[in-house]
Design a protein around this motif. Sequence first.
Motif, PDB file in Angstrom:
ATOM      1  N   ASN A   1      38.574 -12.830  77.169  1.00 25.60           N
ATOM      2  CA  ASN A   1      38.200 -13.370  77.769  1.00 25.60           C
ATOM      3  C   ASN A   1      38.568 -13.513  78.634  1.00 25.60           C
ATOM      4  O   ASN A   1      39.385 -14.607  78.867  1.00 25.60           O
ATOM      5  CB  ASN A   1      36.989 -13.648  77.687  1.00 25.60           C
ATOM      6  CG  ASN A   1      35.379 -13.448  76.839  1.00 25.60           C
ATOM      7  OD1 ASN A   1      35.201 -12.260  76.787  1.00 25.60           O
ATOM      8  ND2 ASN A   1      35.447 -14.068  75.692  1.00 25.60           N
TER       9      ASN A   1
ATOM     10  N   ILE B   1      37.713 -14.029  83.280  1.00 23.45           N
ATOM     11  CA  ILE B   1      37.097 -13.994  84.319  1.00 23.45           C
ATOM     12  C   ILE B   1      37.727 -14.533  85.859  1.00 23.45           C
ATOM     13  O   ILE B   1      38.353 -15.368  85.659  1.00 23.45           O
ATOM     14  CB  ILE B   1      36.202 -15.611  84.623  1.00 23.45           C
ATOM     15  CG1 ILE B   1      34.851 -15.330  83.184  1.00 23.45           C
ATOM     16  CG2 ILE B   1      35.501 -15.687  85.578  1.00 23.45           C
ATOM     17  CD1 ILE B   1      34.370 -16.250  83.001  1.00 23.45           C
TER      18      ILE B   1
ATOM     19  N   LYS C   1      36.138  -9.670  83.712  1.00 21.38           N
ATOM     20  CA  LYS C   1      35.376 -10.306  84.535  1.00 21.38           C
ATOM     21  C   LYS C   1      35.302 -10.275  85.671  1.00 21.38           C
ATOM     22  O   LYS C   1      36.027 -10.761  86.208  1.00 21.38           O
ATOM     23  CB  LYS C   1      34.275 -10.927  84.083  1.00 21.38           C
ATOM     24  CG  LYS C   1      32.374 -10.934  84.701  1.00 21.38           C
ATOM     25  CD  LYS C   1      31.186 -11.944  83.835  1.00 21.38           C
ATOM     26  CE  LYS C   1      30.096 -12.021  84.450  1.00 21.38           C
ATOM     27  NZ  LYS C   1      29.729 -13.155  83.907  1.00 21.38           N
TER      28      LYS C   1
END
Length: 677
Positions: free
Chosen positions: A609, A611, A570
């Motif tokens: 994940n 970021i 992300k």
Amino acid sequence: MNRLLSYWFIILLVSLYGCTSKTVDKEAQARNDSIKKYLDLAGNDSLDSKLRNKYNGKAFSLVDLSKNDTLTRFYLNSISYNYLDIKNWVGFSKIEKIHFKKSIAAKDTLNLARYYRYKGGYYRKNKIYDSAYYYYIKAEKFYKKTNDHYSLAKVYQLISQIQFILDDYTGADLSAQKAYMYFKNTDYKQFQVEILILIGSTNHNLRDYENAIKAFKTAISLVEKYKLRNKSISLKGTCLNNIGNAYREQKKYNNAIQYFNLALKEKNLIKEDPVIYGFLLNNLSYCKLQLKDYSGFPNLLFKSINLLNYNDEGIRESTVSYVYLSNYYWAINDSLKAQIYADKALKIAKRFKSPYYYLTALSNAGSVSSKKAPEYIKEYHEKNDSLLFVERNARNQFYKIQLETDEISQEKETAIKQKWIILTIAGAVILIIALLLIITRQRSKQNKMQFQQSQQKANEEIYDLMLNQKNKEEFARQSEKKRIAIELHDGVMNRLASTRLNLNMLSYQKDEETINKCLNHIEGIYKIEQEIRNIAHDLNTEIFKETNSFVALLNDFVATQNTTTSSKYKFENDAALDWNHISSGIKMNIYRIIQEASHNVNKYAQATNVIISLVLDKNNICLSVTDNGKGFDTNANSEGIGLKNIKLRVESLKGKCVIKSNNKSTSINITIPFATV
């Protein structure tokens, strides 16, 4: 003729050898007969000890010490025992040293057991009881390795006697029980009675009066049934006395007096065993004192003291006689005599250092002496008999366990023999299982090897693909070089050559018309310069110069990561950041840092994940790359090339880099100062 002479010579030699052998055998037999004769005389306890000592010395003088056979060691063992019996300690020590060395050299377990047993007997007769106990324990270990169960049982009996003397009644009871386990199924009835008396005495001192009385009554039944006698003590008289004692301790004084009187009526008891007779008089006196029956006092006790002076055991018991005399005179209010006999009792008790007698005398002295009562009472409480009893039980509890273990071991011997077949079958089953496991493991290894081979083949194919890709890239690079070379050669170089030739006219003609023509060629040089600049720009295109091209590039990078990796990326960009006013160098380094950090995440972190965040903080660009992977040790000495490159890039931009990691996440936080362009 020569052969005939040789034949007769051989016959003569054989005949001489045969005669010599017979002579030697006869001499050896005569010596052995003499040794046996002298040993029998030395072992005859009815002879004078000096004469026995003389015969024992003669037996030793005939032993051939150059030999170390079984018979020689047997003779040494017998001679050693005779010296021990007549208390010739010098002779005993001398023979035992020889006996021990020969037994060690021959690895003779049985004679080593005998050596330790007689060594224990030496210390027992010299009243060094701790050393006696030590050597009896050593003898026990060696006898256990032999089939001489009789001697092992005798050693247990001797150990029990030592423990009894040292007031270790629990240990004494256990050792006596071990001896009785062997003797009770044999014809050694005399030994059975002796051990039953020992068991009864230990149970009495352990306050187990019921079992004590049972043991003594069993002993009496054996004495009466087999008409057993002992030269040293009256077996029946001893048992009757001890039964009376058990009733006395239970305060059943009338029952006790009944057994004491039965014992005193034993025929010839006073002659055969004066010490037991003295014990009986003491015990009878005590019961009469408790019943306040003073008939026969004090003569009963004076007679007891005279009889007890026979040996050390009796003298030690005379402590009780003096205590009872003190009690009698105290009861008839003659405190002076009570004090005198209390002091005598205390003096004898201190001499023999026996806890029972000492505490008895101490207690009595405290009760009849008003002046010294506090001192005696204090000392008595310090050595309280009940505390000693509890301490003995705790200290010797392991002996109980040892006996139980021995009994269990004996019971299991038969069961163990029966289980050999089961164990053999079990061993075979285990072997089969082991073979199956080995076969299974070998197959697993083969499968693993096949997998590794296939994996290696796949790696080789991947390497070939990468090599082909590199070749294609190199081909494209070389093609591009050729294209640029052609453009430079056909375009720029031709025009430069043409311009050079046209301008060369100035070296011949410098009129105004020629100069004006050359000015047009100079304008052509500017166009050539622009063309070269365009080519250079094509080679190093500024990809970050167009509006929002840097953000688009990062979005493309994130999209690529999301499609080519298992992690979800992300990208967060602060709208306040105007990338058009940030230098290309900073943007290029930020891009490379993000690339390197993402590469490390994909390679090591196993994150799900990731970021990537870019934030404006005054005149600083704040970059953070955060993942939820397994992390790493930031304090480790070794550091990868990727992290080093990141730090070098940050340093070149005069920024700061902080890396934090634990077993749940990792974050790289970078601050870069910038100036607008």
